[in-house]
Design an enzyme around this catalytic site. Structure first.
Site, PDB file in Angstrom:
ATOM      1  N   HIS A  77      -6.720  -6.341  -0.498  1.00  0.00           N
ATOM      2  CA  HIS A  77      -5.612  -5.403  -0.351  1.00  0.00           C
ATOM      3  C   HIS A  77      -4.595  -5.901   0.673  1.00  0.00           C
ATOM      4  O   HIS A  77      -4.932  -6.195   1.821  1.00  0.00           O
ATOM      5  CB  HIS A  77      -6.167  -4.050   0.085  1.00  0.00           C
ATOM      6  CG  HIS A  77      -5.169  -2.943   0.085  1.00  0.00           C
ATOM      7  ND1 HIS A  77      -4.500  -2.527  -1.038  1.00  0.00           N
ATOM      8  CD2 HIS A  77      -4.721  -2.140   1.093  1.00  0.00           C
ATOM      9  CE1 HIS A  77      -3.699  -1.529  -0.746  1.00  0.00           C
ATOM     10  NE2 HIS A  77      -3.804  -1.273   0.558  1.00  0.00           N
TER      11      HIS A  77
ATOM     12  N   SER B 271       0.846  -1.194   0.000  1.00  0.00           N
ATOM     13  CA  SER B 271       0.000   0.000   0.000  1.00  0.00           C
ATOM     14  C   SER B 271       0.883   1.247   0.000  1.00  0.00           C
ATOM     15  O   SER B 271       1.768   1.369  -0.847  1.00  0.00           O
ATOM     16  CB  SER B 271      -0.970  -0.042   1.178  1.00  0.00           C
ATOM     17  OG  SER B 271      -2.008   0.895   1.015  1.00  0.00           O
TER      18      SER B 271
END
Length: 382
Positions: free
Chosen positions: A333, A204
């Protein structure tokens, strides 16, 4: 005193190559034409001169890209020659102290070593990583607390800002600096690790930082940005999956980048670069891009079908296509299975191991060639 590394006169390269001059001052956003497709990485900032050969790419265009990225996204990386780095080690703890400008700051890292005597290749990581997958494969993992290098907010606190307070530099660059100084400490105090075989990773926003780390330090052998999205490997000009992350909403975390990118908010098609430019500037060193197929936040599809093949065309042209790969494991994610999924590519680069895995495979997706039309007309020179 720290100086910005802009070449204001024509850059002289070896042989008969003269590099085009970088504009001075660097153009503002309004000076760039709006371009909906990914910018031609072979086109210089002057907007009229195009790279003719591989030698020219490495000697002229790639250094210009680094300046462009510092001017408009990352801020200007500190001059490491003005720093003094020392390190101490106690067991699996490594403390790296950096002195610059009469100030000192310390970064603490944790060593996770495989069984045996080494020397082992290493992956330096910020954020969570599946350590055992790598140590079981004979690869050391070294982690450090990114928040103590630079806080993930606009407070400008942490080791980096102790030394460089007042600089117009993004936190991604500060974290990249942390990667590099930890690698310095490894070289100084950890003989069990072969620092010449190193990877950097994070996921991320930390994947964005890992990409910056690979960009700004040629010692990095393989760069592993995971689910990195905008300001990482996700394209600015396209949003094909995830929550629709773009420059406008990511700019809310304005401390990630320097102020240079703020002039492009609402005008991302005027950016003289995109994510593929960042990746291509790392060549010929290895990069494995990764995005989980079910990532609900960042644009895995855009990374896979636009950034990756656009950058791959540059890698292929340079004759190092096998040094760039794409991985699209299942999950959401930053799903932890991603680290085992990219491991065969990392082992190929760091350990010389063969793999039957095809890291060009996009699964059910196809490269979106209309997003990078310049790839149909690559420079002919060698």
């Amino acid at each position: 005193m720290y100086e910005r590394i802009l070449d204001l006169l024509p850059r002289q390269a070896s042989g008969n190559i003269t590099c085009p001059a970088t504009p001075n001052p660097m153009p503002k956003a309004a000076a760039f034409p709006s371009q909906k497709t990914m910018p031609d990485p072979f086109l210089y900032l002057d907007g009229k001169t195009r790279v003719k050969s591989k030698e020219e790419w490495y000697q002229c265009r790639q250094p210009e890209i680094l300046k462009v990225l510092q001017e408009y996204q990352y801020g200007y990386y500190p001059d490491h020659s003005l720093e003094t780095v020392t390190a101490t080690r106690s067991g699996n703890k490594l403390d790296v102290t950096v002195a610059a400008g009469g100030k000192t700051a310390t970064i603490s890292a944790t060593l996770n070593l495989p069984s045996g005597s080494g020397p082992f290749p290493v992956v330096v990581a910020i954020g969570g990583i599946d350590n055992k997958v790598y140590t079981n494969a004979g690869i050391a993992v070294v982690t450090f607390d990114y928040s103590r290098v630079a806080a993930d907010r606009n407070s400008k606190t942490g080791a980096f800002w102790t030394l460089y307070d007042g600089r117009d530099i993004g936190v991604l660059t500060a974290w990249a600096w942390g990667f590099h100084r930890v690698l310095d400490g490894i070289q100084l105090k950890v003989p069990e690790i072969d620092a010449k075989k190193s990877g950097v990773t994070g996921c991320s926003r930390l994947g964005k930082a890992a990409l910056a780390a690979g960009l700004f330090d040629k010692r990095i052998t393989v760069t592993m940005p995971m689910c990195s999205g905008i300001q990482g490997a996700g394209p600015y000009r396209y949003s094909l999956s995830g929550q629709g992350e773009n420059l406008e909403n990511s700019a809310r975390a304005g401390w990630w980048t320097s102020s240079g990118i703020s002039q492009f908010v609402g005008k991302s098609t005027k950016l003289p670069f995109d994510a593929h430019t960042i990746v291509a500037a790392i060549a010929p060193r290895a990069v494995i891009l990764e995005g989980n197929s079910g990532d609900q936040f960042t644009d895995t599809k855009g990374t896979a079908t636009i950034t990756f093949p656009a950058a791959k065309s540059v890698y292929n042209w340079l004759g190092v296509g096998d040094q760039l790969g794409m991985a699209i494991p299942s999950g959401g994610h930053c799903a932890m299975n991603a680290y085992s999924d990219v491991l065969p590519f990392v082992q190929k680069v760091l350990q010389g191991k063969q793999t039957s895995r095809n890291f060009d495979d996009l699964g059910s997706w196809k490269a979106m060639t209309e997003a990078y039309p310049w790839a149909a007309d690559l420079p002919k020179g060698q």
